[in-house]
Motif scaffolding. Structure first.
Motif, short mmCIF file in Angstrom:
data_model
loop_
_atom_site.label_atom_id
_atom_site.label_comp_id
_atom_site.label_asym_id
_atom_site.label_seq_id
_atom_site.Cartn_x
_atom_site.Cartn_y
_atom_site.Cartn_z
N LYS A 12 0.84 -0.98 0.09
CA LYS A 12 0.19 0.11 -0.01
C LYS A 12 1.01 1.23 0.07
O LYS A 12 1.78 1.39 0.77
CB LYS A 12 -0.85 0.05 1.16
CG LYS A 12 -1.85 1.28 1.19
CD LYS A 12 -2.71 0.96 2.42
CE LYS A 12 -3.74 2.25 2.41
NZ LYS A 12 -4.60 2.21 3.72
N ALA A 13 0.58 2.13 -0.85
CA ALA A 13 1.56 3.33 -0.90
C ALA A 13 1.24 4.17 0.19
O ALA A 13 0.42 4.29 0.93
CB ALA A 13 1.08 4.27 -2.25
N ALA A 14 2.52 4.64 0.70
CA ALA A 14 2.56 5.41 2.04
C ALA A 14 1.80 6.77 1.74
O ALA A 14 1.93 7.35 0.57
CB ALA A 14 3.75 5.84 2.31
N GLY A 15 1.10 7.56 2.68
CA GLY A 15 0.32 8.72 2.47
C GLY A 15 1.37 9.70 2.87
O GLY A 15 2.47 9.59 3.23
N PRO A 16 0.93 11.04 2.79
CA PRO A 16 1.66 12.12 3.05
C PRO A 16 2.38 12.01 4.36
O PRO A 16 3.22 12.43 4.93
CB PRO A 16 0.92 13.39 2.64
CG PRO A 16 -0.25 12.74 1.80
CD PRO A 16 -0.25 11.37 2.11
N LEU A 17 1.20 11.86 5.54
CA LEU A 17 1.98 11.57 6.99
C LEU A 17 2.96 10.58 7.00
O LEU A 17 3.95 11.16 7.66
CB LEU A 17 0.68 11.36 7.78
CG LEU A 17 0.90 11.18 9.33
CD1 LEU A 17 1.51 12.40 9.66
CD2 LEU A 17 -0.08 10.84 10.15
N ASP A 18 2.86 9.60 6.66
CA ASP A 18 3.78 8.38 6.54
C ASP A 18 5.06 9.00 5.95
O ASP A 18 6.29 8.80 6.68
CB ASP A 18 3.57 7.12 6.02
CG ASP A 18 2.14 6.40 6.92
OD1 ASP A 18 2.42 6.80 8.12
OD2 ASP A 18 1.52 5.68 6.19
N ARG A 19 5.07 9.46 4.90
CA ARG A 19 5.97 9.96 4.22
C ARG A 19 6.99 10.99 5.02
O ARG A 19 8.24 10.98 5.01
CB ARG A 19 5.85 10.25 2.53
CG ARG A 19 5.51 9.24 1.96
CD ARG A 19 5.47 9.48 0.38
NE ARG A 19 4.78 10.79 -0.10
CZ ARG A 19 3.27 11.14 -0.12
NH1 ARG A 19 2.84 9.83 -0.54
NH2 ARG A 19 2.77 11.98 -0.60
N GLN A 37 -3.61 18.28 8.49
CA GLN A 37 -5.11 18.47 8.80
C GLN A 37 -5.47 20.01 8.54
O GLN A 37 -6.41 20.28 7.65
CB GLN A 37 -5.47 17.96 10.11
CG GLN A 37 -7.00 18.21 10.52
CD GLN A 37 -7.33 17.98 12.04
OE1 GLN A 37 -6.57 17.02 12.41
NE2 GLN A 37 -8.47 18.62 12.50
N THR A 40 -5.18 20.58 4.71
CA THR A 40 -6.23 20.02 3.91
C THR A 40 -7.51 21.08 3.85
O THR A 40 -8.32 21.23 3.05
CB THR A 40 -6.60 18.38 4.44
OG1 THR A 40 -5.34 17.63 4.09
CG2 THR A 40 -7.57 18.12 3.55
N GLY A 74 7.25 14.51 -0.85
CA GLY A 74 7.57 13.78 0.34
C GLY A 74 8.90 13.89 1.12
O GLY A 74 9.46 13.21 1.72
#
Length: 209
Positions: A12-19, A37, A40, A74
């Motif tokens: 699963k591709a990492a989202g912005p928070l993870d990256r 947050q 967004t 990222g």
């Protein structure tokens, strides 16, 4: 057979928070999540650019507490010391305001604006996006600029960085490159564990939908 299929399945591709959290592990993940947050929420009413600076004023001024990201890529661009306002406290910033003359730092999300050369050298104006918390940033002359008093070595000797009149001042040596990475419509998020702001920030309490 099942294990082989599982290993072959795309991750699963990492989202912005993870990256971004992986790029800046010293930044509290919860603070970064709040910054994203707010970003967004702000994006619902206009362009937010690709760059985001996060300042964690809950950390002492003797520590690195500002991170600048390229959200789209990222990547972490800068990790720096940053000053708070002299009215906000000594080594720890504990009081915040949007009142002119308070010499206090303000919390919340800012949109960066134009650069200019003034009394503090190369500087960047900012517009607060949270009325009541930072909405008067421009009239208060809350800008990012370089300052000789942002000296990490001196901070260790005296127990704190030098302080500003409320501006997020950075080291003079890096001011131009940091400002140029953030100017003209990017975002800066200033955090502290302030109960009133957390409860009433329009961008941290953005309605869903």
């Amino acid at each position: 057979m099942f294990l082989a299929l599982l290993m072959a399945a795309p991750a699963k591709a990492a989202g912005p928070l993870d990256r971004l959290s992986q790029a800046a592990p010293s930044l509290d993940r919860r603070v970064l999540a709040l910054a994203l947050q707010a970003r967004t929420c702000a994006a619902r009413s206009g362009d937010v650019g690709e760059r985001l600076a996060v300042i964690d004023y809950s950390r002492p001024s003797t520590e690195v507490r500002m991170w600048v990201f390229d959200v789209a890529a990222g990547r972490l661009l800068h990790a720096e010391h940053v000053a708070h306002g002299r009215g906000s406290g000594e080594n720890l910033a504990t009081a915040f305001s949007d009142v002119d003359g308070s010499h206090k730092s303000s919390l919340g999300l800012f949109r960066t604006a134009e650069t200019y050369v003034g009394g503090n050298g190369y500087s960047m104006r900012m517009d607060g996006l949270e009325p009541g918390f930072n909405g008067r940033a421009r009239e208060r002359l809350i800008v990012m600029h370089g300052a000789n008093y942002v000296d990490p070595a001196q901070a260790k000797r005296q127990g704190r960085l030098g302080r500003s009149f409320g501006c997020p001042a950075v080291r003079s040596e890096v001011a131009r490159v940091v400002i140029d990475s953030l100017k003209d419509g990017q975002l800066l998020f200033a955090y502290a564990a302030d109960a009133d702001w957390r409860a009433n920030s329009p961008l941290l309490n953005c309605p869903h939908g």
